[in-house]
Design a protein around this motif. Sequence first.
Motif, PDB file in Angstrom:
ATOM      1  N   TYR A  12       6.920  18.864  13.781  1.00  0.00           N
ATOM      2  CA  TYR A  12       7.487  17.629  13.267  1.00  0.00           C
ATOM      3  C   TYR A  12       7.772  17.835  11.778  1.00  0.00           C
ATOM      4  CZ  TYR A  12       5.656  15.541  17.566  1.00  0.00           C
ATOM      5  OH  TYR A  12       5.374  15.249  18.884  1.00  0.00           O
ATOM      6  N   GLY A  13       8.700  17.065  11.241  1.00  0.00           N
ATOM      7  CA  GLY A  13       8.981  17.148   9.814  1.00  0.00           C
ATOM      8  C   GLY A  13      10.363  17.686   9.523  1.00  0.00           C
ATOM      9  N   SER A  14      10.673  17.790   8.215  1.00  0.00           N
ATOM     10  CA  SER A  14      12.015  18.177   7.792  1.00  0.00           C
ATOM     11  C   SER A  14      11.941  18.882   6.443  1.00  0.00           C
ATOM     12  CB  SER A  14      12.892  16.924   7.688  1.00  0.00           C
ATOM     13  OG  SER A  14      14.213  17.247   7.326  1.00  0.00           O
ATOM     14  N   LYS A  52       0.813  -1.213   0.000  1.00  0.00           N
ATOM     15  CA  LYS A  52       0.000   0.000   0.000  1.00  0.00           C
ATOM     16  C   LYS A  52       0.845   1.261   0.000  1.00  0.00           C
ATOM     17  CE  LYS A  52      -3.847   2.201   2.454  1.00  0.00           C
ATOM     18  NZ  LYS A  52      -4.793   2.092   3.599  1.00  0.00           N
ATOM     19  N   TYR A  53       1.922   1.272   0.805  1.00  0.00           N
ATOM     20  CA  TYR A  53       2.724   2.476   0.955  1.00  0.00           C
ATOM     21  C   TYR A  53       4.104   2.286   0.335  1.00  0.00           C
ATOM     22  CZ  TYR A  53      -0.861   3.608   4.416  1.00  0.00           C
ATOM     23  OH  TYR A  53      -2.052   3.863   5.032  1.00  0.00           O
ATOM     24  N   ALA A  54       4.697   3.401  -0.077  1.00  0.00           N
ATOM     25  CA  ALA A  54       6.077   3.346  -0.574  1.00  0.00           C
ATOM     26  C   ALA A  54       6.999   2.890   0.552  1.00  0.00           C
ATOM     27  CB  ALA A  54       6.501   4.720  -1.078  1.00  0.00           C
ATOM     28  N   GLU A  55       8.058   2.180   0.178  1.00  0.00           N
ATOM     29  CA  GLU A  55       9.043   1.696   1.151  1.00  0.00           C
ATOM     30  C   GLU A  55      10.347   2.468   0.958  1.00  0.00           C
ATOM     31  OE1 GLU A  55       8.583  -2.845   1.797  1.00  0.00           O
ATOM     32  OE2 GLU A  55       7.992  -2.466  -0.270  1.00  0.00           O
ATOM     33  N   TYR A  56      10.971   2.832   2.086  1.00  0.00           N
ATOM     34  CA  TYR A  56      12.154   3.684   2.048  1.00  0.00           C
ATOM     35  C   TYR A  56      13.347   2.998   2.699  1.00  0.00           C
ATOM     36  CZ  TYR A  56       9.084   7.613   0.825  1.00  0.00           C
ATOM     37  OH  TYR A  56       8.187   8.441   0.206  1.00  0.00           O
ATOM     38  N   GLY A  57      14.510   3.424   2.268  1.00  0.00           N
ATOM     39  CA  GLY A  57      15.756   3.037   2.903  1.00  0.00           C
ATOM     40  C   GLY A  57      16.707   4.217   2.846  1.00  0.00           C
ATOM     41  N   SER A  58      17.700   4.243   3.739  1.00  0.00           N
ATOM     42  CA  SER A  58      18.684   5.320   3.739  1.00  0.00           C
ATOM     43  C   SER A  58      20.079   4.716   3.769  1.00  0.00           C
ATOM     44  CB  SER A  58      18.474   6.242   4.945  1.00  0.00           C
ATOM     45  OG  SER A  58      18.475   5.509   6.164  1.00  0.00           O
ATOM     46  N   VAL A  59      21.009   5.333   3.047  1.00  0.00           N
ATOM     47  CA  VAL A  59      22.372   4.806   2.971  1.00  0.00           C
ATOM     48  C   VAL A  59      23.346   5.964   2.759  1.00  0.00           C
ATOM     49  CG1 VAL A  59      22.226   4.419   0.475  1.00  0.00           C
ATOM     50  CG2 VAL A  59      23.867   3.112   1.829  1.00  0.00           C
ATOM     51  N   SER A  60      24.531   5.855   3.340  1.00  0.00           N
ATOM     52  CA  SER A  60      25.578   6.852   3.121  1.00  0.00           C
ATOM     53  C   SER A  60      26.713   6.223   2.330  1.00  0.00           C
ATOM     54  CB  SER A  60      26.106   7.379   4.464  1.00  0.00           C
ATOM     55  OG  SER A  60      26.961   6.441   5.075  1.00  0.00           O
ATOM     56  N   ASP A  61      27.608   7.072   1.814  1.00  0.00           N
ATOM     57  CA  ASP A  61      28.741   6.557   1.042  1.00  0.00           C
ATOM     58  C   ASP A  61      29.996   6.419   1.902  1.00  0.00           C
ATOM     59  OD1 ASP A  61      29.569   9.132   1.461  1.00  0.00           O
ATOM     60  OD2 ASP A  61      29.809   9.655  -0.655  1.00  0.00           O
ATOM     61  N   GLU A  62      29.805   6.316   3.224  1.00  0.00           N
ATOM     62  CA  GLU A  62      30.945   6.265   4.140  1.00  0.00           C
ATOM     63  C   GLU A  62      31.957   5.195   3.747  1.00  0.00           C
ATOM     64  OE1 GLU A  62      31.909   5.708   8.933  1.00  0.00           O
ATOM     65  OE2 GLU A  62      29.837   5.622   8.192  1.00  0.00           O
ATOM     66  N   PHE A  63      31.473   4.017   3.329  1.00  0.00           N
ATOM     67  CA  PHE A  63      32.367   2.921   2.959  1.00  0.00           C
ATOM     68  C   PHE A  63      32.383   2.673   1.448  1.00  0.00           C
ATOM     69  CE2 PHE A  63      30.732   1.966   7.263  1.00  0.00           C
ATOM     70  CZ  PHE A  63      31.923   2.072   7.968  1.00  0.00           C
ATOM     71  N   PHE A  64      31.760   3.578   0.691  1.00  0.00           N
ATOM     72  CA  PHE A  64      31.635   3.364  -0.756  1.00  0.00           C
ATOM     73  C   PHE A  64      32.006   4.610  -1.546  1.00  0.00           C
ATOM     74  CE2 PHE A  64      28.378   1.010   1.605  1.00  0.00           C
ATOM     75  CZ  PHE A  64      28.700  -0.296   1.269  1.00  0.00           C
ATOM     76  N   GLN A  65      32.844   5.452  -0.974  1.00  0.00           N
ATOM     77  CA  GLN A  65      33.179   6.735  -1.587  1.00  0.00           C
ATOM     78  C   GLN A  65      33.675   6.556  -3.025  1.00  0.00           C
ATOM     79  OE1 GLN A  65      32.887   9.748   0.258  1.00  0.00           O
ATOM     80  NE2 GLN A  65      33.119  10.735  -1.711  1.00  0.00           N
ATOM     81  N   SER A  97      21.204  16.147   7.813  1.00  0.00           N
ATOM     82  CA  SER A  97      20.101  16.278   8.775  1.00  0.00           C
ATOM     83  C   SER A  97      18.875  15.498   8.305  1.00  0.00           C
ATOM     84  CB  SER A  97      19.747  17.752   8.991  1.00  0.00           C
ATOM     85  OG  SER A  97      19.271  18.353   7.806  1.00  0.00           O
ATOM     86  N   HIS A  98      18.581  15.552   7.002  1.00  0.00           N
ATOM     87  CA  HIS A  98      17.424  14.818   6.487  1.00  0.00           C
ATOM     88  C   HIS A  98      17.702  13.308   6.501  1.00  0.00           C
ATOM     89  CE1 HIS A  98      13.540  14.761   4.494  1.00  0.00           C
ATOM     90  NE2 HIS A  98      14.008  13.902   3.609  1.00  0.00           N
ATOM     91  N   TYR A  99      18.936  12.931   6.237  1.00  0.00           N
ATOM     92  CA  TYR A  99      19.330  11.516   6.307  1.00  0.00           C
ATOM     93  C   TYR A  99      19.102  10.964   7.715  1.00  0.00           C
ATOM     94  CZ  TYR A  99      22.592   7.565   6.715  1.00  0.00           C
ATOM     95  OH  TYR A  99      23.170   6.339   6.978  1.00  0.00           O
ATOM     96  N   ASN A 100      19.559  11.705   8.726  1.00  0.00           N
ATOM     97  CA  ASN A 100      19.363  11.268  10.108  1.00  0.00           C
ATOM     98  C   ASN A 100      17.884  11.207  10.468  1.00  0.00           C
ATOM     99  OD1 ASN A 100      22.123  11.005  10.639  1.00  0.00           O
ATOM    100  ND2 ASN A 100      22.326  13.142  11.294  1.00  0.00           N
ATOM    101  N   PHE A 101      17.141  12.221  10.016  1.00  0.00           N
ATOM    102  CA  PHE A 101      15.705  12.269  10.284  1.00  0.00           C
ATOM    103  C   PHE A 101      14.993  11.057   9.676  1.00  0.00           C
ATOM    104  CE2 PHE A 101      11.441  13.465   8.852  1.00  0.00           C
ATOM    105  CZ  PHE A 101      10.858  13.908  10.035  1.00  0.00           C
ATOM    106  N   MET A 102      15.263  10.783   8.387  1.00  0.00           N
ATOM    107  CA  MET A 102      14.586   9.693   7.710  1.00  0.00           C
ATOM    108  C   MET A 102      15.030   8.330   8.241  1.00  0.00           C
ATOM    109  SD  MET A 102      12.294  10.840   5.695  1.00  0.00           S
ATOM    110  CE  MET A 102      11.931   9.242   4.956  1.00  0.00           C
ATOM    111  N   ASN A 103      16.298   8.211   8.600  1.00  0.00           N
ATOM    112  CA  ASN A 103      16.793   6.952   9.138  1.00  0.00           C
ATOM    113  C   ASN A 103      16.056   6.578  10.413  1.00  0.00           C
ATOM    114  OD1 ASN A 103      18.607   4.745   8.842  1.00  0.00           O
ATOM    115  ND2 ASN A 103      19.944   5.616  10.402  1.00  0.00           N
TER     116      ASN A 103
END
Length: 274
Positions: free
Chosen positions: A258-260, A175-188, A216-222
């Motif tokens: 609330y929100g970003s 029903k709803y979109a699915e989200y994930g968050s990732v950084s390039d810390e180990f994949f620069q 900030s948005h990455y931390n919020f969404m994570n």
Amino acid sequence: MKVISKYLSIIATFLLLSGCEEVIDVPLENAKPKLVIEANIKWQLGTDGNLQTVKLSLTNDFYTSDILPANGAIVTITDAANTIFNFIQTPNTPNYICGNFSPLVNETYTLKVIYNGETYSSTAKLLPTPPIVDIQQETVKGIGGKDEIHIKYFFQDDENEVNYYLLRVDNPKIKYAEYGSVSDEFFQGNLMFGFYPNEVIKGNTLKLGVQCVTLSHYNFMNKLINISSQNSGNPFATPPATLRGNIVNQTNPDNFPYGSFNLSESDTKEYTVQ
């Protein structure tokens, strides 16, 4: 024999308790509604990005999923040249829409929301996003030997920047979109990918998305993803809690929303499962 009797007693007690379940509605005291500002400005690659939406709603009772629009707000986004873009509410909805927004990569924008006599604001830069360059499908043996279809979609990370990404999959079976968050810390500077193994069925068309976001948005969404239980089964998942974003109430800081606020390019590709 004594041990067997002990376990039989435990099983019998469990069956007795499970057979006497009763649904109980616990009366909860409703808190004063708080403003929720969803200001994720996405410039889809290949478009002019003129049409943008900011959503304003109010928190509601615990036992309802109804969305309460925050009516009558004044919503603007201003660029570095002091050009003001007005967002006008669609009646009886939380959607405030602008039809002439002008996105520019690395431009700084300021969000301003005036609601019930209080002013909320935030500033962020519009970030570039790499395009999706490849989509791959593979079939693997899952638990119990059942075949599972896994989808990977690839994008090239910028080696000159520290980047954070928000990944999204729209699946017609969910029903709803699915989200994930990732950084390039180990994949620069490497080719990165989004991985999707959930309820993939041949013939279904998935909508795959990637969006570069601020830290900030990455931390919020994570945190939000964890709270929403999309990572169910993880014993270390973040418990439900007050989640503050990067938007500040300039009039009354204690009455934070609330929100970003985030702005960036985004890319989406449709893929039909083979």
